[in-house]
Design a protein around this motif. Structure first.
Motif, short mmCIF file in Angstrom:
data_model
loop_
_atom_site.label_atom_id
_atom_site.label_comp_id
_atom_site.label_asym_id
_atom_site.label_seq_id
_atom_site.Cartn_x
_atom_site.Cartn_y
_atom_site.Cartn_z
N LYS A 291 2.10 4.87 0.12
CA LYS A 291 3.03 3.85 -0.11
C LYS A 291 3.36 3.08 -1.90
O LYS A 291 4.13 1.86 -1.81
CB LYS A 291 3.55 2.59 0.67
CG LYS A 291 4.42 3.33 2.07
CD LYS A 291 5.11 2.31 3.18
CE LYS A 291 5.79 3.06 4.22
NZ LYS A 291 6.15 1.93 5.08
N SER A 292 1.86 2.57 -1.87
CA SER A 292 1.09 1.63 -3.38
C SER A 292 1.96 2.79 -4.29
O SER A 292 2.30 3.51 -4.82
CB SER A 292 -0.19 1.70 -3.14
OG SER A 292 -0.80 3.30 -3.59
N GLN A 293 1.73 1.68 -5.35
CA GLN A 293 1.67 2.46 -7.25
C GLN A 293 1.10 3.52 -7.38
O GLN A 293 0.50 4.32 -8.08
CB GLN A 293 1.91 1.66 -8.20
CG GLN A 293 3.62 0.66 -8.18
CD GLN A 293 3.24 -0.54 -8.83
OE1 GLN A 293 2.09 -1.16 -9.25
NE2 GLN A 293 4.71 -0.67 -9.16
N LYS B 12 -10.91 -6.52 -2.99
CA LYS B 12 -10.21 -6.28 -4.19
C LYS B 12 -8.92 -5.32 -4.05
O LYS B 12 -8.26 -5.57 -3.49
CB LYS B 12 -10.08 -6.51 -6.03
CG LYS B 12 -10.63 -7.75 -6.17
CD LYS B 12 -9.50 -9.06 -6.75
CE LYS B 12 -9.23 -8.82 -7.78
NZ LYS B 12 -8.70 -10.00 -8.69
N THR B 13 -9.66 -4.36 -3.96
CA THR B 13 -8.78 -2.83 -3.59
C THR B 13 -8.10 -3.10 -2.00
O THR B 13 -6.61 -2.41 -1.98
CB THR B 13 -9.16 -1.89 -3.82
OG1 THR B 13 -10.67 -2.08 -3.12
CG2 THR B 13 -10.09 -1.69 -5.70
N SER B 14 -9.06 -4.00 -1.06
CA SER B 14 -8.42 -3.35 0.21
C SER B 14 -7.57 -4.68 0.05
O SER B 14 -6.82 -4.65 0.87
CB SER B 14 -9.81 -4.16 1.00
OG SER B 14 -10.45 -2.89 0.52
N ASN B 15 -7.25 -5.35 -0.10
CA ASN B 15 -6.47 -6.66 -0.35
C ASN B 15 -5.27 -6.04 -0.98
O ASN B 15 -4.36 -6.31 -0.82
CB ASN B 15 -7.17 -7.88 -1.41
CG ASN B 15 -6.75 -9.13 -0.74
OD1 ASN B 15 -6.38 -11.07 -0.89
ND2 ASN B 15 -4.77 -8.96 0.08
N TYR B 16 -5.67 -5.45 -2.06
CA TYR B 16 -3.78 -4.38 -2.51
C TYR B 16 -3.37 -3.57 -1.77
O TYR B 16 -1.80 -3.44 -1.67
CB TYR B 16 -4.62 -3.93 -4.04
CG TYR B 16 -3.51 -2.98 -5.08
CD1 TYR B 16 -2.63 -3.30 -5.31
CD2 TYR B 16 -3.86 -1.64 -4.30
CE1 TYR B 16 -1.40 -2.82 -6.11
CE2 TYR B 16 -2.33 -0.91 -4.74
CZ TYR B 16 -1.51 -1.40 -5.77
OH TYR B 16 -0.85 -0.81 -6.33
N LEU B 17 -4.03 -2.91 -0.44
CA LEU B 17 -3.76 -2.28 0.21
C LEU B 17 -3.05 -2.59 1.43
O LEU B 17 -2.22 -2.30 2.18
CB LEU B 17 -4.60 -1.09 0.98
CG LEU B 17 -4.92 -0.18 -0.11
CD1 LEU B 17 -6.51 0.49 0.39
CD2 LEU B 17 -4.07 0.58 -0.95
N LEU B 18 -3.72 -3.73 1.98
CA LEU B 18 -3.28 -5.11 2.61
C LEU B 18 -3.30 -6.18 2.30
O LEU B 18 -3.83 -6.74 2.55
CB LEU B 18 -4.59 -4.48 3.77
CG LEU B 18 -4.61 -3.56 4.41
CD1 LEU B 18 -5.27 -3.70 5.35
CD2 LEU B 18 -3.31 -2.50 5.09
#
Length: 890
Positions: free
Chosen positions: A697-699, A726-732
């Protein structure tokens, strides 16, 4: 004074209609099953659960399946290893059973009429927000805490998870077993990762004239897992088992347990992470502090957008904030339709500018004076930065900037010394070298979902330039500041191959984006970094390195990979393969060695060593999985496939990869009592579907989301090189109700800010009269509902309430105020508290409900709900279960 939060009438909008409707006090609407790549299942009401009372709390819609208010409490979320608490426990209703944290029961689910209780669906406890900081000892075969949680590491011989994080902390004994369980063996490496303030710094070891002690066969470095023999005269390499002689200068007697008596005083024998002082044989050219060359766009677009003025002011302030003891050599190049050099010496009161009009055959006329010491030339540099806006007025004729030629000049300037290029770009390169053609509409293709060619370079110029820069130690960082298409897919190659970073600002005229530029520049200049690096990963006999992935280059087919520049925020992915059968319980050692030059001019070798065990025991293998690393490996593979083939195939690849281990576990580990109505989620893999759904669902991979090619490439590059936290926080993202803060939220305990509990990422968590924070590691979004209290907002954000249309970038902590009496003090600490120890800052965006584009910016982050053609979390789990069942029934 008008209340900016007064309720207004808005028309329905199709792409946010479902979330917006759920914020209104009405009965929930159950939509028909949605089309996904596998069979979709629509969740039904549980007949054994009583209907919940029809009243609203925190603005949540009453649902017959569960009480959303209870969802906020971590005790009511799915917890492996026992029976999950149920929101119906106080009502005397039996909860859906969870068997030992391995099987999540879907009540009454069968192939014809599947049902699932959203209250027990696996969710992440956001960033360990309710717990005090935990200690993590780096013992063998121990899965580390989640990357975004609060922990500090005690190095017990294995390097910490901030430096190396494995997908599995046990290794399958055979290649067949590794293939059967469908779990890749890989590691995410962050060689210069920032350490927590409570952690011990990486020790610096100088082994003197002996130099770094290395194995005579595999060239691995001595580490805590070597074994000493013959009373300390020999040691056995932990990687290849070769018996090496110990130099006389390094000799030490052994104790009764076969350990050196000086073990405690030898970090290289007791710590998993060390820095070694490199001896002369590791130095092939003069070592000096990291030079920095700024390449600034002064074209009409750059001037009219405010880029030039903002860049000049930020660079001036940030250079002044550098530590006075550091020797920093800097230089400046500007470009529009030509390239301008600046002659800078301490004797000058004003800089002298030289213009290169022939931009096809570039050279450096003032190589010795382009780079100067900042401290000695401070006044003339300030004069240059202050005068740039006057030198290039906005009234000048519009002309296309020579981006490729300017980058080529920057390479020639640093070719003999190495260094870092920071380049600012505002337009597509349409003159000079490296000319690019527009592809599609004004922002590239209208939608790159169907045409993946816009995600690939259109010409080889920038790839070839990166291949020339990297061996010379020249790294390029690109700042793309434009609403228009600049073709990041092509020009980003020069940054990717040199270890650099790409930044994108697609709304640079906003105040928040200008603040983001300042924060990004500050982080880029102040973080720990190095240059002129090579990195190699070695491992024990029986497995071998399969491949590297990241912002690096192939060093002429050598086993080492090249990194022109490296910093504390860069990650590298390495995958492994089996070469032979491993003995049961064999200790498998993986060692990363990176030779680099520090930013202040010292040649060092950063060593990280980690051990895992080989086993044939299936439960032990499954239990040892780190789901965050695993899913990130899957997403990286999906990104590669999306760029190579198409976004649809990339999404299909991700779905196939998350299905395979669940299918294998179902076949190999489930017992005869497992029924068709059970979705088997091993405790270690319980978050895998949610993380994968977030990526879809992300960019990064979202199809039909209206993502421009430049933005998608930016997100892909960002994901593949950023730290795991950082990437985990971006996903969730972290979602919290600011209107429901308690007195302890925002206070400090044991050096950490107490954060409020995270809410499920669904619209049911939003209140009709609430103020919510959504933080994804890169942005802080304050979502203000229509009925929110203006007085509450003013109390939380007094510095923002006066100008909501152009808010300050980040709230300022009121001076002399007490956190116990002033909620704005606690609010500021909450905004900075999640990763405050890293020193990073993100801009704050205020979004008021009712604006079409702004609302969508919020709702697309609520990944548990349906967005466009993407299913909600419940439907996704059900469709995943149906797909597994169809594979089994076959």
């Amino acid at each position: 004074m008008l209340n900016p939060f007064a309720r207004t009438t808005t028309t329905a909008r199709s792409h946010v209609q479902h979330p917006a409707a759920m914020l209104q006090p009405q009965q929930p609407i159950h939509s028909a099953p949605q089309s996904v790549p596998m069979m979709t299942v629509s969740p039904q009401q549980h007949p054994q659960h009583p209907q919940q009372p029809q009243h609203l709390q925190y603005g949540q819609v009453p649902a017959p399946q569960y009480d959303p208010q209870q969802q906020q409490r971590p005790g009511h979320q799915y917890q492996g290893g026992g029976v999950a608490a149920s929101p119906y426990a106080q009502q005397g209703v039996t909860a859906p059973p969870v068997y030992g944290g391995v099987v999540q029961q879907l009540q009454g689910m069968n192939l014809n009429e599947p049902k699932i209780d959203p209250a027990v669906m696996p969710r992440s406890s956001v960033s360990g927000s309710e717990n005090l900081i935990q200690q993590h000892n780096t013992e063998a075969n121990q899965v580390p805490p989640p990357p975004g949680s609060r922990f500090y590491v005690v190095d017990s011989g294995n390097c910490g998870p901030r430096f190396m994080r494995m997908s599995m902390y046990n290794v399958a004994a055979t290649a067949d077993l590794q293939r059967d369980i469908a779990l890749p063996l890989g590691v995410i490496i962050q060689p210069l990762a920032q350490t927590h303030p409570m952690e011990t710094k990486v020790p610096l070891v100088d082994m003197g004239p002996v130099g770094p002690l290395r194995c005579g066969r595999c060239r691995g470095y001595i580490n805590p897992f070597v074994t000493f023999l013959d009373n300390g005269k020999k040691y056995t390499c932990s990687l290849c088992s070769f018996a090496n002689d110990v130099p006389d200068e390094y000799f030490c007697h052994l104790d009764g347990y076969g350990r050196r008596t000086d073990l405690i005083s030898r970090p290289e024998l007791s710590k998993g992470s060390i820095d070694l002082v490199a001896s002369k044989e590791y130095i092939w050219r003069e070592v000096q502090p990291l030079p920095i060359l700024f390449v600034i766009d002064v074209s009409f677009v750059a001037i009219s957008s405010g880029l030039l003025e903002t860049c000049a002011q930020s660079i001036k302030a940030l250079l002044e904030s550098l530590p006075p003891e550091e020797t920093t050599r800097v230089g400046f190049i500007t470009y529009d339709a030509a390239v301008q050099f600046y002659y800078l010496t301490p004797s000058l009161q004003r800089p002298q500018m030289y213009v290169m009009t022939d931009v096809t055959d570039v050279f450096v006329p003032l190589e010795e004076t382009v780079l100067v010491d900042y401290r000695s030339c401070r006044s003339v540099i300030h004069e240059l930065l202050d005068s740039l806006v006057r030198l290039f007025p906005a009234s000048a004729a519009a002309s296309a900037p020579v981006v490729g030629s300017a980058l080529e000049v920057a390479f020639h300037t640093l070719e003999s010394t190495g260094g870092k290029v920071i380049a600012f770009i505002s337009s597509l390169a349409q003159t000079g070298n490296g000319i690019l053609k527009p592809r599609g509409g004004p922002k590239g293709a209208a939608d790159g979902d169907k045409d993946s060619s816009v995600l690939r370079p259109q010409i080889p110029f920038y790839s070839e330039l990166g291949s020339r820069c990297a061996p010379k130690g020249v790294g390029v960082h690109l700042f793309a500041l434009s609403d228009a298409y600049v073709d990041l897919a092509t020009i980003s190659e020069v940054a990717r191959l040199t270890g650099g970073q790409v930044y994108q600002y697609d709304n640079f005229t906003s105040r928040a984006e200008r603040y983001r530029l300042h924060c990004d520049l500050h982080r880029n200049l102040s973080r720990e970094q190095g240059y002129d690096a090579v990195i190699r990963v070695r491992c024990s006999q029986g497995i071998s390195v399969k491949g590297y992935s990241g912002n690096l280059y192939d060093n002429n087919n050598k086993p080492e990979m090249g990194l022109a520049v490296i910093d504390c925020d860069k990650t590298i992915t390495v995958t492994f393969q089996h070469e032979e059968k491993l003995p049961e319980n064999k200790v498998v050692v993986i060692q990363t060695a990176m030779l680099y030059t520090t930013s202040y001019g010292q040649r060092r070798i950063r060593i990280h060593t980690l051990s895992v065990s080989a086993t044939s025991n299936l439960p032990s293998l499954i239990k040892s999985v780190d789901v965050y690393t695993l899913v990130h490996l899957y997403i990286r593979n999906a990104i590669t496939e999306a760029v190579k083939s198409s976004l649809q195939l990339g999404c299909s690849a991700l779905l196939a990869e998350i299905t395979a281990p669940l299918l294998a576990y179902r076949k190999m580990c489930s017992g005869p009592q497992t029924g068709a109505g059970q979705l088997i989620l091993p405790d270690s893999l319980k978050l895998m579907p949610l993380l994968a759904l977030a990526a879809l669902k992300s960019q990064l991979l979202g199809v039909g989301m209206g993502v421009t090619p430049d933005t998608r490439i930016f997100r892909m590059l960002q994901f593949k090189s950023s730290p795991l936290y950082k990437t985990s926080n971006y996903l969730l993202p972290y979602l919290v109700a600011l209107h429901a803060l308690t007195p302890e939220h925002g206070t400090e305990t044991v050096g950490e800010v107490v954060l409020p509990p995270g809410l499920p990422l669904g619209v049911a968590s939003l209140s009709q009269a609430g103020i919510h924070l959504i933080s994804d590691g890169y942005d802080n979004i304050i979502f203000v509902a229509r009925a929110a209290s203006f007085e509450l907002f003013t109390a939380l954000f007094p510095t923002l309430a006066s100008d909501l249309t152009n808010p300050a970038p980040v709230p300022v902590v009121p001076e002399g105020e007490d956190e116990a009496t002033n909620p704005s003090v606690r609010m500021c600490k909450i905004l900075r508290g999640q990763y405050g120890w890293t020193g990073e800052q993100q801009p704050v965006h205020i979004i008021q409900q009712g604006d079409r584009a702004a609302d969508y910016c919020v709702f697309k982050r609520l990944i548990e709900d349906k967005v466009q053609n993407h299913p909600n979390y419940t439907d996704f789990l059900c469709s995943l279960h149906h797909h597994i069942q169809s594979k089994i029934s076959g």
